[in-house]
Motif scaffolding. Structure first.
Motif, PDB file in Angstrom:
ATOM      1  N   MET A   1     -10.668 -34.946 -23.086  1.00  0.00           N
ATOM      2  CA  MET A   1     -10.984 -34.233 -24.418  1.00  0.00           C
ATOM      3  C   MET A   1     -10.541 -32.683 -24.478  1.00  0.00           C
ATOM      4  O   MET A   1     -10.629 -32.172 -23.555  1.00  0.00           O
ATOM      5  N   THR A   2     -10.148 -32.473 -25.699  1.00  0.00           N
ATOM      6  CA  THR A   2      -9.504 -31.261 -26.005  1.00  0.00           C
ATOM      7  C   THR A   2     -10.207 -30.608 -27.119  1.00  0.00           C
ATOM      8  O   THR A   2     -10.952 -31.027 -27.717  1.00  0.00           O
ATOM      9  N   ASN A   3      -9.688 -29.164 -27.355  1.00  0.00           N
ATOM     10  CA  ASN A   3     -10.297 -28.472 -28.332  1.00  0.00           C
ATOM     11  C   ASN A   3      -8.939 -27.672 -28.967  1.00  0.00           C
ATOM     12  O   ASN A   3      -8.045 -27.644 -28.630  1.00  0.00           O
ATOM     13  N   ALA A   4      -9.469 -26.837 -29.843  1.00  0.00           N
ATOM     14  CA  ALA A   4      -8.618 -25.915 -30.708  1.00  0.00           C
ATOM     15  C   ALA A   4      -7.940 -24.755 -29.527  1.00  0.00           C
ATOM     16  O   ALA A   4      -6.812 -24.426 -29.781  1.00  0.00           O
ATOM     17  N   ALA A   5      -8.656 -24.633 -28.714  1.00  0.00           N
ATOM     18  CA  ALA A   5      -8.005 -23.653 -27.512  1.00  0.00           C
ATOM     19  C   ALA A   5      -6.915 -24.059 -26.735  1.00  0.00           C
ATOM     20  O   ALA A   5      -5.911 -23.817 -26.616  1.00  0.00           O
ATOM     21  N   ASN A   6      -7.178 -25.424 -26.477  1.00  0.00           N
ATOM     22  CA  ASN A   6      -6.169 -26.283 -26.008  1.00  0.00           C
ATOM     23  C   ASN A   6      -5.014 -26.431 -26.803  1.00  0.00           C
ATOM     24  O   ASN A   6      -3.726 -26.207 -26.476  1.00  0.00           O
ATOM     25  N   PHE A   7      -5.199 -27.036 -28.101  1.00  0.00           N
ATOM     26  CA  PHE A   7      -3.915 -26.993 -29.147  1.00  0.00           C
ATOM     27  C   PHE A   7      -3.256 -25.588 -29.223  1.00  0.00           C
ATOM     28  O   PHE A   7      -1.937 -25.591 -29.116  1.00  0.00           O
ATOM     29  N   ARG A   8      -3.882 -24.546 -29.210  1.00  0.00           N
ATOM     30  CA  ARG A   8      -3.204 -23.241 -29.356  1.00  0.00           C
ATOM     31  C   ARG A   8      -2.400 -23.036 -28.062  1.00  0.00           C
ATOM     32  O   ARG A   8      -1.422 -22.432 -28.072  1.00  0.00           O
ATOM     33  N   ASP A   9      -3.074 -23.087 -26.826  1.00  0.00           N
ATOM     34  CA  ASP A   9      -2.389 -22.637 -25.728  1.00  0.00           C
ATOM     35  C   ASP A   9      -0.952 -23.878 -25.688  1.00  0.00           C
ATOM     36  O   ASP A   9       0.017 -23.277 -25.127  1.00  0.00           O
ATOM     37  N   ILE A  10      -1.284 -24.966 -25.825  1.00  0.00           N
ATOM     38  CA  ILE A  10      -0.203 -25.925 -25.704  1.00  0.00           C
ATOM     39  C   ILE A  10       1.037 -25.528 -26.683  1.00  0.00           C
ATOM     40  O   ILE A  10       2.254 -25.357 -26.469  1.00  0.00           O
ATOM     41  N   ALA A  11       0.669 -25.201 -27.829  1.00  0.00           N
ATOM     42  CA  ALA A  11       1.634 -24.875 -29.018  1.00  0.00           C
ATOM     43  C   ALA A  11       2.351 -23.846 -28.529  1.00  0.00           C
ATOM     44  O   ALA A  11       3.604 -23.655 -28.810  1.00  0.00           O
ATOM     45  N   LEU A  12       1.664 -22.737 -28.130  1.00  0.00           N
ATOM     46  CA  LEU A  12       2.148 -21.407 -27.866  1.00  0.00           C
ATOM     47  C   LEU A  12       3.126 -21.491 -26.522  1.00  0.00           C
ATOM     48  O   LEU A  12       3.734 -20.399 -26.082  1.00  0.00           O
ATOM     49  N   SER A  13       2.895 -22.365 -25.880  1.00  0.00           N
ATOM     50  CA  SER A  13       3.723 -22.488 -24.445  1.00  0.00           C
ATOM     51  C   SER A  13       5.272 -23.095 -24.845  1.00  0.00           C
ATOM     52  O   SER A  13       5.915 -22.823 -24.026  1.00  0.00           O
ATOM     53  N   PHE A  14       5.453 -23.587 -26.156  1.00  0.00           N
ATOM     54  CA  PHE A  14       6.950 -23.829 -26.230  1.00  0.00           C
ATOM     55  C   PHE A  14       7.822 -22.800 -26.427  1.00  0.00           C
ATOM     56  O   PHE A  14       7.406 -21.424 -27.116  1.00  0.00           O
ATOM     57  N   SER A  40      -7.483 -28.052 -40.196  1.00  0.00           N
ATOM     58  CA  SER A  40      -8.690 -28.972 -40.377  1.00  0.00           C
ATOM     59  C   SER A  40      -9.611 -28.694 -39.117  1.00  0.00           C
ATOM     60  O   SER A  40     -10.268 -29.710 -38.852  1.00  0.00           O
ATOM     61  N   ILE A  41      -9.557 -27.806 -38.442  1.00  0.00           N
ATOM     62  CA  ILE A  41     -10.209 -27.510 -37.299  1.00  0.00           C
ATOM     63  C   ILE A  41     -11.819 -27.731 -37.478  1.00  0.00           C
ATOM     64  O   ILE A  41     -12.753 -28.210 -36.661  1.00  0.00           O
ATOM     65  N   ASP A  42     -12.308 -27.417 -38.711  1.00  0.00           N
ATOM     66  CA  ASP A  42     -13.621 -27.594 -39.068  1.00  0.00           C
ATOM     67  C   ASP A  42     -14.036 -28.881 -38.957  1.00  0.00           C
ATOM     68  O   ASP A  42     -15.400 -29.348 -38.731  1.00  0.00           O
ATOM     69  N   GLU A  43     -13.092 -29.928 -39.115  1.00  0.00           N
ATOM     70  CA  GLU A  43     -13.554 -31.325 -39.031  1.00  0.00           C
ATOM     71  C   GLU A  43     -12.930 -31.788 -37.703  1.00  0.00           C
ATOM     72  O   GLU A  43     -13.262 -32.977 -37.496  1.00  0.00           O
ATOM     73  N   GLY A  44     -12.481 -30.900 -36.733  1.00  0.00           N
ATOM     74  CA  GLY A  44     -12.292 -31.362 -35.150  1.00  0.00           C
ATOM     75  C   GLY A  44     -10.855 -31.700 -35.291  1.00  0.00           C
ATOM     76  O   GLY A  44     -10.512 -32.581 -34.244  1.00  0.00           O
ATOM     77  N   TYR A  45      -9.933 -31.574 -36.317  1.00  0.00           N
ATOM     78  CA  TYR A  45      -8.872 -31.999 -36.154  1.00  0.00           C
ATOM     79  C   TYR A  45      -7.535 -31.023 -35.992  1.00  0.00           C
ATOM     80  O   TYR A  45      -7.805 -29.617 -36.524  1.00  0.00           O
ATOM     81  N   GLY A  46      -6.505 -31.084 -35.225  1.00  0.00           N
ATOM     82  CA  GLY A  46      -5.159 -30.355 -35.386  1.00  0.00           C
ATOM     83  C   GLY A  46      -4.496 -31.350 -36.359  1.00  0.00           C
ATOM     84  O   GLY A  46      -4.598 -32.225 -36.556  1.00  0.00           O
ATOM     85  N   ASN A  47      -3.536 -30.584 -36.966  1.00  0.00           N
ATOM     86  CA  ASN A  47      -2.634 -31.280 -37.781  1.00  0.00           C
ATOM     87  C   ASN A  47      -1.185 -31.139 -37.400  1.00  0.00           C
ATOM     88  O   ASN A  47      -0.705 -30.139 -36.858  1.00  0.00           O
ATOM     89  N   LEU A  48      -0.236 -32.317 -37.362  1.00  0.00           N
ATOM     90  CA  LEU A  48       0.843 -32.328 -37.045  1.00  0.00           C
ATOM     91  C   LEU A  48       1.839 -32.989 -38.035  1.00  0.00           C
ATOM     92  O   LEU A  48       1.470 -34.170 -38.663  1.00  0.00           O
ATOM     93  N   PRO A  49       3.036 -32.322 -38.713  1.00  0.00           N
ATOM     94  CA  PRO A  49       4.040 -32.817 -39.486  1.00  0.00           C
ATOM     95  C   PRO A  49       4.865 -33.731 -38.859  1.00  0.00           C
ATOM     96  O   PRO A  49       5.830 -33.339 -38.425  1.00  0.00           O
ATOM     97  N   THR A  79      -0.167 -35.681 -39.994  1.00  0.00           N
ATOM     98  CA  THR A  79      -1.311 -36.587 -39.278  1.00  0.00           C
ATOM     99  C   THR A  79      -2.148 -35.700 -38.478  1.00  0.00           C
ATOM    100  O   THR A  79      -1.899 -34.433 -37.973  1.00  0.00           O
ATOM    101  N   HIS A  80      -3.386 -35.922 -38.584  1.00  0.00           N
ATOM    102  CA  HIS A  80      -4.543 -35.368 -37.906  1.00  0.00           C
ATOM    103  C   HIS A  80      -4.579 -35.867 -36.440  1.00  0.00           C
ATOM    104  O   HIS A  80      -4.199 -37.115 -36.343  1.00  0.00           O
TER     105      HIS A  80
END
Length: 118
Positions: A1-14, A40-49, A79-80
């Motif tokens: 299970m992940t969250n917005a903080a994980n999403f941010r941390d991984i995205a910024l690691s590149f 779309s974080i309010d719905e619990g999603y990250g978005n990827l083109p 994609t969500h």
């Protein structure tokens, strides 16, 4: 299970990624172009083109985690990712895919604008 903080941390690691904002929500860019958002974080999603083909493969493998964004953007591959259902490895792989797609697009020659002349 992940969250917005994980999403941010991984995205910024590149390499060379910058965080910005799109419509007041965090986005992540390489070369000034988005490869992921938390729009779309309010719905619990990250978005990827993604591409439509990659989106289809992700959905086939994990339909509970990957959902097309509604409408035309979803048909184009946007994609969500359901953060509460994605494990760290799945999230990292999906973000890496979106990052690599953006890097490839950024490396393509720019199209020249054409004008209709009469």
């Amino acid at each position: 299970m992940t969250n917005a903080a994980n999403f941010r941390d991984i995205a910024l690691s590149f390499p060379d990624v910058e965080e910005g904002k799109h419509a007041g929500q965090p986005d992540f860019r390489i070369g000034g172009r988005k490869f992921a958002t938390l729009a779309s974080i309010d719905e619990g999603y990250g978005n990827l083109p993604l591409t439509a083909e990659i989106q289809a493969a992700f959905i086939a493998e994990a339909p509970e985690i990957f959902i097309p964004i509604r409408g035309g953007f979803g048909r184009m591959g946007h994609t969500h990712i359901v953060l509460a259902k994605a494990d760290q490895a799945t999230l990292a792989g999906a973000l890496r895919t979106a990052f690599n797609l953006r890097v490839e697009k950024n490396a393509m020659p720019k199209k020249k604008a054409t004008r209709n002349r009469k």
